[in-house]
Design a protein around this motif. Sequence first.
Motif, PDB file in Angstrom:
ATOM      1  N   VAL A 436       0.839  -1.201   0.000  1.00  0.00           N
ATOM      2  CA  VAL A 436       0.000   0.000   0.000  1.00  0.00           C
ATOM      3  C   VAL A 436       0.876   1.253   0.000  1.00  0.00           C
ATOM      4  N   GLY A 437       1.968   1.226   0.779  1.00  0.00           N
ATOM      5  CA  GLY A 437       2.862   2.381   0.811  1.00  0.00           C
ATOM      6  C   GLY A 437       3.460   2.682  -0.544  1.00  0.00           C
ATOM      7  N   ALA A 438       3.874   1.647  -1.268  1.00  0.00           N
ATOM      8  CA  ALA A 438       4.431   1.863  -2.610  1.00  0.00           C
ATOM      9  C   ALA A 438       3.356   2.366  -3.568  1.00  0.00           C
ATOM     10  N   ALA A 439       2.153   1.823  -3.457  1.00  0.00           N
ATOM     11  CA  ALA A 439       1.064   2.283  -4.315  1.00  0.00           C
ATOM     12  C   ALA A 439       0.727   3.742  -4.030  1.00  0.00           C
ATOM     13  N   ASP A 440       0.713   4.108  -2.757  1.00  0.00           N
ATOM     14  CA  ASP A 440       0.469   5.517  -2.400  1.00  0.00           C
ATOM     15  C   ASP A 440       1.523   6.429  -3.020  1.00  0.00           C
ATOM     16  N   LEU A 441       2.781   5.990  -2.986  1.00  0.00           N
ATOM     17  CA  LEU A 441       3.846   6.803  -3.578  1.00  0.00           C
ATOM     18  C   LEU A 441       3.622   6.990  -5.075  1.00  0.00           C
ATOM     19  N   LEU A 442       3.252   5.922  -5.772  1.00  0.00           N
ATOM     20  CA  LEU A 442       3.033   6.033  -7.212  1.00  0.00           C
ATOM     21  C   LEU A 442       1.904   7.015  -7.513  1.00  0.00           C
ATOM     22  N   VAL A 443       0.831   6.944  -6.738  1.00  0.00           N
ATOM     23  CA  VAL A 443      -0.290   7.864  -6.959  1.00  0.00           C
ATOM     24  C   VAL A 443       0.131   9.297  -6.641  1.00  0.00           C
ATOM     25  N   ARG A 444       0.844   9.459  -5.552  1.00  0.00           N
ATOM     26  CA  ARG A 444       1.208  10.797  -5.081  1.00  0.00           C
ATOM     27  C   ARG A 444       2.258  11.470  -5.955  1.00  0.00           C
ATOM     28  N   LEU A 445       3.223  10.679  -6.437  1.00  0.00           N
ATOM     29  CA  LEU A 445       4.396  11.275  -7.076  1.00  0.00           C
ATOM     30  C   LEU A 445       4.474  10.999  -8.577  1.00  0.00           C
ATOM     31  N   HIS A 446       3.969   9.854  -9.019  1.00  0.00           N
ATOM     32  CA  HIS A 446       4.139   9.467 -10.422  1.00  0.00           C
ATOM     33  C   HIS A 446       2.933   9.785 -11.292  1.00  0.00           C
ATOM     34  N   LEU A 447       1.761   9.973 -10.702  1.00  0.00           N
ATOM     35  CA  LEU A 447       0.552  10.259 -11.468  1.00  0.00           C
ATOM     36  C   LEU A 447       0.279  11.757 -11.492  1.00  0.00           C
ATOM     37  N   ASP A 448       0.007  12.289 -12.695  1.00  0.00           N
ATOM     38  CA  ASP A 448      -0.390  13.694 -12.762  1.00  0.00           C
ATOM     39  C   ASP A 448      -1.919  13.799 -12.794  1.00  0.00           C
ATOM     40  N   GLU A 449      -2.431  14.994 -13.030  1.00  0.00           N
ATOM     41  CA  GLU A 449      -3.876  15.218 -12.957  1.00  0.00           C
ATOM     42  C   GLU A 449      -4.643  14.447 -14.026  1.00  0.00           C
ATOM     43  N   GLN A 450      -3.973  14.125 -15.128  1.00  0.00           N
ATOM     44  CA  GLN A 450      -4.620  13.349 -16.192  1.00  0.00           C
ATOM     45  C   GLN A 450      -4.344  11.851 -16.061  1.00  0.00           C
ATOM     46  N   ALA A 451      -3.825  11.424 -14.910  1.00  0.00           N
ATOM     47  CA  ALA A 451      -3.485  10.017 -14.644  1.00  0.00           C
ATOM     48  C   ALA A 451      -2.430   9.505 -15.622  1.00  0.00           C
ATOM     49  N   ARG A 452      -1.531  10.405 -16.034  1.00  0.00           N
ATOM     50  CA  ARG A 452      -0.379   9.984 -16.834  1.00  0.00           C
ATOM     51  C   ARG A 452       0.773   9.674 -15.886  1.00  0.00           C
ATOM     52  N   LEU A 453       1.481   8.605 -16.195  1.00  0.00           N
ATOM     53  CA  LEU A 453       2.535   8.121 -15.310  1.00  0.00           C
ATOM     54  C   LEU A 453       3.893   8.685 -15.680  1.00  0.00           C
ATOM     55  N   ALA A 454       4.646   9.076 -14.671  1.00  0.00           N
ATOM     56  CA  ALA A 454       6.078   9.314 -14.844  1.00  0.00           C
ATOM     57  C   ALA A 454       6.801   7.991 -14.660  1.00  0.00           C
ATOM     58  N   ARG A 455       7.836   7.775 -15.428  1.00  0.00           N
ATOM     59  CA  ARG A 455       8.568   6.511 -15.370  1.00  0.00           C
ATOM     60  C   ARG A 455       9.274   6.326 -14.029  1.00  0.00           C
ATOM     61  N   THR A 456       9.926   7.368 -13.530  1.00  0.00           N
ATOM     62  CA  THR A 456      10.780   7.215 -12.350  1.00  0.00           C
ATOM     63  C   THR A 456      10.612   8.372 -11.375  1.00  0.00           C
ATOM     64  N   SER A 457      11.097   8.119 -10.167  1.00  0.00           N
ATOM     65  CA  SER A 457      11.311   9.180  -9.190  1.00  0.00           C
ATOM     66  C   SER A 457      12.526   8.802  -8.362  1.00  0.00           C
ATOM     67  N   LYS A 458      13.056   9.769  -7.643  1.00  0.00           N
ATOM     68  CA  LYS A 458      14.187   9.518  -6.745  1.00  0.00           C
ATOM     69  C   LYS A 458      14.160  10.569  -5.638  1.00  0.00           C
ATOM     70  N   ASP A 459      14.279  10.086  -4.396  1.00  0.00           N
ATOM     71  CA  ASP A 459      14.304  10.981  -3.230  1.00  0.00           C
ATOM     72  C   ASP A 459      13.107  11.923  -3.212  1.00  0.00           C
ATOM     73  N   GLY A 460      11.961  11.409  -3.632  1.00  0.00           N
ATOM     74  CA  GLY A 460      10.756  12.223  -3.622  1.00  0.00           C
ATOM     75  C   GLY A 460      10.636  13.203  -4.770  1.00  0.00           C
ATOM     76  N   ARG A 461      11.526  13.104  -5.731  1.00  0.00           N
ATOM     77  CA  ARG A 461      11.531  14.016  -6.883  1.00  0.00           C
ATOM     78  C   ARG A 461      11.154  13.237  -8.132  1.00  0.00           C
ATOM     79  N   THR A 462      10.141  13.683  -8.842  1.00  0.00           N
ATOM     80  CA  THR A 462       9.662  12.987 -10.032  1.00  0.00           C
ATOM     81  C   THR A 462      10.623  13.176 -11.192  1.00  0.00           C
TER      82      THR A 462
END
Length: 676
Positions: A436-462
């Motif tokens: 759940v924690g990893a899923a929350d991170l993906l929603v919070r950091l990798h998904l934008d308003e149009q539900a488009r995914l960013a490939r990566t993040s590091k140290d809380g930076r997309t």
Amino acid sequence: MNRLAGVTSPYLLQHADNPVDWWPWQPEAFEEARRRGVPVLLSVGYSACHWCHVMAHESFEDEVTAAFLNEHFVSVKVDREERPDVDAVYMEAVQAATGQGGWPMTVFLTPDAEPFYFGTYFPPEARPGVPSFRQVLEGVRAAWSDRRDEVAEVAGKIVRDLSEREIAFGAGAAPGDQETAQALLGLTREYDPQRGGFGGAPKFPPSMVLEFLLRHHARTGAEGALQMARDTCERMARGGIYDQLGGGFARYSVDRDWVVPHFEKMLYDNALLCRVYAHLWRATGSEQARRVALETADFMVRELRTAEGGFASALDADSDDGTGRHVEGAYYAWTPAQLAEVLGEDDARIAAHYFGVTDEGTFEHGSSVLQLPQQDSVFDAERIASIRRRLLAARDTRPAPGRDDKVVAAWNGLAIAALAETGAYFDRPDLVEAAVGAADLLVRLHLDEQARLARTSKDGRTGANAGVLEDYADVSEGFLALASVTGEGVWLEFAGFLLDHVLARFTDPESGALYDTATDAEQLIRRPQDPTDNATPSGWSAAAGALLGYAAQTGSTPHRAAAERALGVVRTLGPRVPRFVGWGLAVAEALLDGPREIAVVASEADDTASKSLHRTALLGLAPGAVVAYGTAGSDEFPLLADRPLVDGGPAAYVCRHFTCEAPTTDPAELRAALDG
């Protein structure tokens, strides 16, 4: 510091202080090459790649080589894990030109990004049949200077040839019983009955094929399929490819017997294999499978979980050997003397016998990789447990391998699915919480308003790179598994957002074929498209599986139709090259079984009877089955609609295409309905 200093990729940051004037992959690099009239050196690798580090030390840290590169080339460094699209396009060219590929990948391009000369690792000094890197650079410079028209002609032909390699068999019917039976026969021919696995050295964990074998056995009862899966898993679990102290799997074995691994430990391998062993336990009750699934899950949480709640990409193969040298396997290998130093002479003799540590060594310089060559029953279990604890504690004092801390969306999706299911099977809520924690991170950091995914993040930076098909597919798969395990419909909703992008931006509307990049992604020399598995499920087959699972949860006809169309390529490839479409064959097994839809209607969310039915549903062997769990009247899952309690108590409904059998309140009856 060069231009890599400000990027998020740990691999690129390792090159930020090279004397080479590196550029990241960006249009400005090619504009600079065009302005100067020089070719581009494209170097592709990844953080845990041993030979990438070797070439960096030998050539890219060398002042003379760097000066030559800076004068005659524009040098571009790419992390293949951040830009799998760039890697795929040029790796296809390398393999077409040379018959092989690998990393580091070294490609020379025109300023229009067209490739004209290829290779992988080049040594600093010439070897028989292999030129030195400096000889390659001088040859390319001379060709560019003296025969520019010829180079342009070669580059143009290569691009034309690549552009004609479209997948022409994307449409058509999904595989049926005949194709899956032919695939099983093909795997039987390639199977190594003495050692487990498929093919010769190097030998890779066949994660996706193992999932197909387990599903095929569950659906058809084919004992040969189960035997191949069970024996392969046992061989790997006893081999050096598995970390006998800390859990988790290395990337591959350099030999046929699973003894000596290539020591890098990747998130994707461990997520996939954790799920395989959990599913093997579900099918057989194997104690070894249970232990390996849990140890691998614990390894991921302990050593790969980031401060933000996601999972890091990899641990390096190399580490400091204690003398200042960076050596492959230094963290993991043992000599008899090192065992004695930690354990004393008596326990060291037992440990050497138990783990296969010899005076000659099974690895390098008289050291051995720990294995389990003997049957456990001949050893005292408590003494072995004490030995293992002490060795692990001693190993923890060694210089640890480096960690690639970037969070890759696709691989976190695989980890979410594995941890959610493993936690549910073995009553480990902490593992479900990690998912759940990893899923929350993906929603919070990798998904934008149009539900488009960013490939990566590091140290809380997309990261700046857009998600590719495997990101959308594997994250959807993880969210669907999490929805089934937690009974929280929000994860089903997020999966739907992602799969809408798959339909709209990655799918050919006429043929149903899938592309690895979206319609609005950066235009490369060709749009990458590959339905075959590599180290992970292909984005194509992963998308088919997620689309099918979502359709089973929601009744969506467009999603099911898209899944069936995508599986047309598996009908063609499955009987011919089953090892390379294992996940597609596993998805086909789910389609042939329905997949089954299980609605568990709870009287109260946490009452014992409801939880017992829910767990039984999750443990069912029906291939690709989906589970909806919630209280009567809940609107979080379409499968729960109009499914009442039975005599005021919880009930389970087993359905296909939203047509259900009579409900049951008995876990044993439910188990029989799902395992038949």
